[in-house]
Scaffold this active site. Structure first.
Site, short mmCIF file in Angstrom:
data_model
loop_
_atom_site.label_atom_id
_atom_site.label_comp_id
_atom_site.label_asym_id
_atom_site.label_seq_id
_atom_site.Cartn_x
_atom_site.Cartn_y
_atom_site.Cartn_z
N SER A 126 0.85 -1.19 0.00
CA SER A 126 0.00 0.00 0.00
C SER A 126 0.89 1.23 0.00
O SER A 126 2.03 1.19 0.46
CB SER A 126 -0.89 0.01 1.25
OG SER A 126 -1.58 1.24 1.39
N TYR A 137 -2.07 0.66 10.75
CA TYR A 137 -2.05 0.13 9.38
C TYR A 137 -0.76 0.48 8.66
O TYR A 137 -0.18 -0.35 7.98
CB TYR A 137 -3.27 0.68 8.62
CG TYR A 137 -3.40 0.14 7.22
CD1 TYR A 137 -3.54 -1.23 7.00
CD2 TYR A 137 -3.41 0.99 6.11
CE1 TYR A 137 -3.67 -1.74 5.70
CE2 TYR A 137 -3.55 0.50 4.82
CZ TYR A 137 -3.68 -0.86 4.62
OH TYR A 137 -3.81 -1.37 3.35
#
Length: 248
Positions: free
Chosen positions: A134, A147
């Site tokens: 990501s 995250y």
């Protein structure tokens, strides 16, 4: 089912990027093992693409061992897509269990699946591992520490694998998407709060789709054997950075 097709495994294949990747790889000529926890979804997907469904929880070593047994002796492509974000709270209010879950699936799960399937990837003579990272694995943002820490872990594990396997017939890549609008990612992150999930994409005309990312993964996985795409960062045109998104 033909045994002539090269074999691919996609984790987290029950929805979103994983399901789209399974379809795209099948279209590129692979027999795809669709691995995820939700068996009904992956069984339907496997039937659609003439693949195989294997129930798998990547955080469970026993479950991953069962996946490896189903794979057998040779594997051409592994897409480590299983992951997820849970919560968007500042560190001062962080939920330890949410952080633990994110590390378990995004880092430990990726490691366990890769470790179990590496012998089959090497045995194929031209294995490819594509880890779905990501842009969160490259930059910090408020509320995202759990995250971003996990996805930084995904990136570093990928880089380390590349170093450790430099003399083996296995290519190691990371595809790192930015803003992707899938049916579940933000909904899961916000505990099912549809309004909060929708707000993430409010005013953004064309965020990436799961199919966009699947196309990138398939491209990485189908380069000639001597070509290693170390990392591919893919964002919608509207997103210049995590904090810089054009909204109409």
């Amino acid at each position: 089912m033909s045994n002539q097709r090269p074999l691919a495994v996609v984790t987290g294949a029950s929805s979103g990027i994983g399901a789209a990747t399974a379809r795209t790889l099948a279209g590129a000529g692979f027999e795809v093992i669709c691995a995820a926890r939700r068996t009904e979804r992956i069984e339907a997907l496997a039937a659609e693409i003439d693949g195989r469904a294997v129930a798998c929880d990547v955080t469970s070593e026993d479950s991953v061992a069962e996946l490896a047994a189903e794979v057998g002796d040779e594997l051409r492509v592994l897409v480590n897509n299983a992951g997820g974000a849970f919560g968007l709270t500042p560190i001062a209010e962080a939920d330890s269990e949410q952080w633990r879950q994110m590390y378990e699936v995004n880092v430990l799960g990726l490691m366990q699946v890769t470790r179990a399937l590496l012998p089959a990837l090497i045995a194929s003579g031209d294995g490819v591992v594509v880890n779905v990272g990501s842009t969160a694995g490259r930059i910090a943002y408020e509320g995202g520490a759990g995250y971003t820490a996990a996805k930084h872990g995904t990136q570093v594990v990928t880089e380390t694998l590349r170093l450790e396997l430099y003399d083996q017939p296995v290519r190691i890549s990371e595809v790192a998407p930015g803003m992707v609008h899938t049916e579940e990612f933000s909904l899961v992150r916000f505990g099912g709060d549809q309004a909060k999930a929708d707000a993430v994409y409010a005013g953004v005309r064309d965020p990436l789709t799961a199919e966009d990312v699947a196309d990138a993964i398939s491209w990485v996985a189908t380069r000639p054997a001597h070509v290693n795409i170390d990392e591919l960062v893919i964002k919608p045109r509207a997103q210049a950075a995590q904090h810089k998104v054009h909204r109409e």
